[in-house]
Design an enzyme around this catalytic site. Structure first.
Site, PDB file in Angstrom:
ATOM      1  N   GLY A 105      43.296   5.563 -20.407  1.00  0.00           N
ATOM      2  CA  GLY A 105      42.607   6.833 -20.255  1.00  0.00           C
ATOM      3  C   GLY A 105      42.905   7.607 -18.994  1.00  0.00           C
ATOM      4  CB  SER A 109      51.432   8.099 -22.390  1.00  0.00           C
ATOM      5  OG  SER A 109      50.968   6.870 -22.900  1.00  0.00           O
ATOM      6  CD  GLU A 141      54.046  13.078 -23.094  1.00  0.00           C
ATOM      7  OE1 GLU A 141      53.328  12.140 -23.434  1.00  0.00           O
ATOM      8  OE2 GLU A 141      53.840  13.760 -22.077  1.00  0.00           O
ATOM      9  CG  ASP A 153      47.010  13.543 -19.692  1.00  0.00           C
ATOM     10  OD1 ASP A 153      46.002  14.010 -19.131  1.00  0.00           O
ATOM     11  OD2 ASP A 153      46.954  12.724 -20.630  1.00  0.00           O
TER      12      ASP A 153
END
Length: 344
Positions: A105, A109, A141, A153
């Site tokens: 969390g 990634s 991604e 992110d």
């Protein structure tokens, strides 16, 4: 040898509004901060006729010869997709290591993607800006790999620091928040991260959330509108140094977040959270998509010991951290002459 790194992040408010299905219609806002836990990428350029990727976290190794078609799936999909983007088919060896467990969390990634992009582009002599790295990471991604994720992110890892990140149909705007030094120090002492010991696959939760947005689920949209409003307030509280307000907002946002998709919370997480609140934490949430990983809490300093003792009796472990101010960066680069010669 080239060594690059990218930080993971904690998200204070606005998670979920960075999905294109939402922000393209309503606009999104996320307030987050990067911390001093990093994904490290070690690259070497050689004269071999293959590429090799090793990951200590996934305990796996991949070797591919130059004549083979590059495929991406499994645990090393992200670095393989980055190498494919730059058409690197031979002469590269990559080692990945993380300071946090995967799937917990903290955006690890996307930090992997950003760190690999930073490292590979650096080895090739490319001077990509923070925005270029973030946007390329989003492309790889979301578009290339089809991952059901938002964009917060990648931008957090590329830029670093405490930011309010605005998402619109026309683009992303990163606003660094100039917090007072005493506010930053208080955040490092009073924001607590506890590892639940449970890693999780975020894709299922995030895909359910994305499909609910696309289907105009009224309850989900109402919760996301409230989460975005909380992000506006979070920016104001942080700039004012009102950490009590930060804690109250975290609590209100957690109640909204649990309504976005099944599996974000469960009986055990609820027990951890209520125990923390009973011992003095004001608010918090499960970091990231939910279902496990790190539990983030705001707790006044005088109650930190009580909350830590109570949660550690339940089996959780607290992770100390400091704020990261730099974002993704290259620490060492001795590969450029060889890389430039090989891939020119």
């Amino acid at each position: 040898m080239l060594i690059a790194r990218a930080p993971v992040r904690i998200s204070f408010a606005g998670g979920g509004t960075d999905f294109e299905d939402y922000y393209a219609r309503f606009g999104g806002l996320v307030v987050s901060a990067t911390i001093d836990k990093y994904i490290y990428v070690f690259l070497t350029v050689n004269r071999g006729e293959s590429i090799q990727i090793m990951s200590s976290d996934y305990r796996t190794f991949h070797r591919q010869r130059a004549e083979e078609n590059m495929l991406w799936d499994g645990d090393l999909a992200l670095p393989r997709a980055v190498l494919n983007h730059f058409n690197i088919r031979e002469g590269f060896s990559m080692f990945l290591a993380s300071q946090v467990p995967p799937g917990t969390g903290l955006g690890s990634s996307s930090a992997v993607t950003v760190a690999v992009l930073k490292g590979v582009s650096g080895a090739l002599g490319l001077q990509l800006s923070k925005r270029q790295v973030a946007e390329l990471a989003c492309f790889i991604e979301i578009e290339k790999l089809g991952m059901p994720i938002g964009k917060q992110d990648q931008f957090a890892a590329a830029y670093g620091g405490v930011n309010a990140i605005t998402f619109e149909r026309d683009g992303v705007t990163v606003e660094p928040l100039a917090l007072r030094s005493d506010t930053l120090e208080a955040l490092e002492r009073e924001i607590l991260l506890f590892y639940t010991g449970v890693a999780r696959e975020a894709a299922r939760v995030l895909d359910a959330q994305r499909r609910a947005i696309a289907a105009d689920d009224a309850a989900v949209l109402t919760s996301l509108h409230a989460i975005k409003a909380a992000a506006v307030e979070m920016r104001r509280y942080l700039l004012a140094g009102d950490l009590g307000g930060v804690g109250e907002l975290l609590h209100a946002s957690w109640e909204q977040k649990k309504r976005l998709a099944p599996g974000i919370s469960n009986a055990r997480i609820d027990e951890y959270y209520e125990t923390a609140r009973a011992h003095g934490a004001i608010g918090g949430k499960i970091a990231g998509a939910g279902g496990g990983g790190f539990l983030m809490l705001y707790c006044p300093l005088r109650r930190v010991g009580r909350v830590t003792d109570a949660l550690e009796r339940l089996g959780l472990r607290r992770m100390d951290f400091a704020m990261d101010r730099d974002g993704a960066r290259i620490l060492v680069n001795n590969t450029l002459p060889l890389a430039a010669a090989r891939y020119a």
